[in-house]
Design a protein around this motif. Structure first.
Motif, PDB file in Angstrom:
ATOM      1  N   SER A 200     -15.638 -13.350  17.332  1.00 14.68           N
ATOM      2  CA  SER A 200     -15.185 -14.735  17.158  1.00 14.68           C
ATOM      3  C   SER A 200     -13.660 -14.818  17.254  1.00 14.68           C
ATOM      4  O   SER A 200     -13.112 -15.735  17.892  1.00 14.68           O
ATOM      5  CB  SER A 200     -15.668 -15.252  15.802  1.00 14.68           C
ATOM      6  N   ASP A 201     -12.945 -13.856  16.617  1.00 22.59           N
ATOM      7  CA  ASP A 201     -11.476 -13.851  16.701  1.00 22.59           C
ATOM      8  C   ASP A 201     -11.000 -13.659  18.139  1.00 22.59           C
ATOM      9  O   ASP A 201     -10.048 -14.311  18.596  1.00 22.59           O
ATOM     10  CB  ASP A 201     -10.917 -12.741  15.810  1.00 22.59           C
ATOM     11  N   GLU A 204     -11.421 -16.888  20.028  1.00 19.06           N
ATOM     12  CA  GLU A 204     -10.375 -17.856  19.706  1.00 19.06           C
ATOM     13  C   GLU A 204      -9.052 -17.487  20.375  1.00 19.06           C
ATOM     14  O   GLU A 204      -8.332 -18.356  20.890  1.00 19.06           O
ATOM     15  CB  GLU A 204     -10.203 -17.924  18.185  1.00 19.06           C
ATOM     16  N   GLU A 205      -8.720 -16.190  20.359  1.00 21.23           N
ATOM     17  CA  GLU A 205      -7.475 -15.749  20.986  1.00 21.23           C
ATOM     18  C   GLU A 205      -7.506 -16.006  22.494  1.00 21.23           C
ATOM     19  O   GLU A 205      -6.501 -16.433  23.096  1.00 21.23           O
ATOM     20  CB  GLU A 205      -7.258 -14.264  20.704  1.00 21.23           C
ATOM     21  N   ASP A 207      -9.191 -18.357  23.937  1.00 24.65           N
ATOM     22  CA  ASP A 207      -9.033 -19.807  24.115  1.00 24.65           C
ATOM     23  C   ASP A 207      -7.559 -20.216  24.033  1.00 24.65           C
ATOM     24  O   ASP A 207      -7.119 -21.130  24.755  1.00 24.65           O
ATOM     25  CB  ASP A 207      -9.850 -20.553  23.047  1.00 24.65           C
ATOM     26  N   ARG A 208      -6.796 -19.566  23.141  1.00 26.41           N
ATOM     27  CA  ARG A 208      -5.359 -19.887  23.053  1.00 26.41           C
ATOM     28  C   ARG A 208      -4.588 -19.361  24.257  1.00 26.41           C
ATOM     29  O   ARG A 208      -3.587 -19.949  24.671  1.00 26.41           O
ATOM     30  CB  ARG A 208      -4.783 -19.288  21.767  1.00 26.41           C
TER      31      ARG A 208
END
Length: 270
Positions: A200-201, A204-205, A207-208
């Motif tokens: 999940s992390d 998210e990274e 996506d950024r």
């Protein structure tokens, strides 16, 4: 009755039952021609194997192994009583060419003796037959009704629900192994949860980072376009400087440069 008469009768009985001797049938390959003899030999071999397993269970010290052996014996006994025995009963009364009435009766006697042999094999159960109102080996009841150990008020005794030491030991081993498996599954679950959080992390990274990567791509495209335009203009400028109409200017500039070089040389030489 004389000794000769006794020997004669023993001889006749032996000859009468010789055709059902499993060892002789297997050695002479006779069982393949007679379905009854073939099936009876198979049943007899299974019964002997169950007896050997029961003897091995008596000598076995490992409770789990004893329970496994007794379970195999019970499965084999159930198969013999429910599947093989009815087939033998049908084949025993079936008329076969070349068999006399006495031989057919002998087959029926052999089949009738099989349930007792099968039920007599110990299988680790608390009791295979009971004297008061339980089912007999042949499938018929020996008493008028089924009776249970009950108290005066009709409730079951505490002893009725108590397990044997063997079953309690097996249950304890089962519970211990299940607890170990639960611990292992908990560890695996924690590891999977950690991997899930890491994934999940990372998602998210990523996506950024996607907008930044898109911006970098745009800048690189613009830089490539500017570089191409600069190369084109530089090429055009060089071509203009090297054109034929600017040849005279080039000659004058070259002469000026040579004159300056000669002057500097004379000054430095003095």
């Amino acid at each position: 009755m004389t000794v000769i008469d006794i020997l004669t009768r023993v001889d006749a009985i032996c000859q009468k039952y010789d055709k059902y001797d499993v060892d002789k049938l297997n050695g002479a390959n006779v069982a393949g021609d007679d379905p009854f003899a073939r099936l009876y030999a198979s049943v007899d071999a299974d019964v002997n194997q169950c007896v050997e397993k029961a003897e091995a269970a008596k000598q076995e010290k490992n409770r789990a192994a004893v329970v496994a052996l007794n379970a195999e014996i019970r499965r084999t006994k159930a198969k013999l009583l429910e599947e093989d025995l009815p087939k033998l009963q049908r084949l025993a009364v079936k008329k076969v060419k070349g068999l006399t009435k006495e031989e057919i009766a002998t087959r029926s006697d052999l089949v009738a003796a099989l349930p007792d042999r099968i039920q007599a094999i110990p299988d680790g159960s608390s009791s295979t037959t009971k004297k008061n109102g339980t089912w007999g080996a042949s499938g018929s009841r020996t008493g008028g009704a089924i009776k249970f150990d009950t108290t005066a008020d009709g409730n079951f005794d505490d002893e009725y629900f108590k397990g044997t030491e063997e079953s309690n030991q097996f249950r304890r081993e089962y519970e211990m192994r299940r607890m170990e498996q639960d611990k292992g599954l908990d560890v695996i679950g924690e590891g999977l949860e950690t991997l899930k959080n890491m994934a999940s992390d990372m998602n998210e990274e990523l996506d950024r980072q996607v907008p930044l990567m898109d911006e970098m791509d745009d800048k690189v495209d613009r830089a490539n376009a500017d570089l191409k335009n600069t190369n084109v203009r530089l090429k055009e400028t060089v071509l203009q400087l090297r054109s034929s109409r600017n040849f005279c200017i080039d000659i004058i500039l070259l002469c000026v440069i040579l004159g300056i070089a000669a002057y500097l040389y004379n000054v430095l030489k003095k």
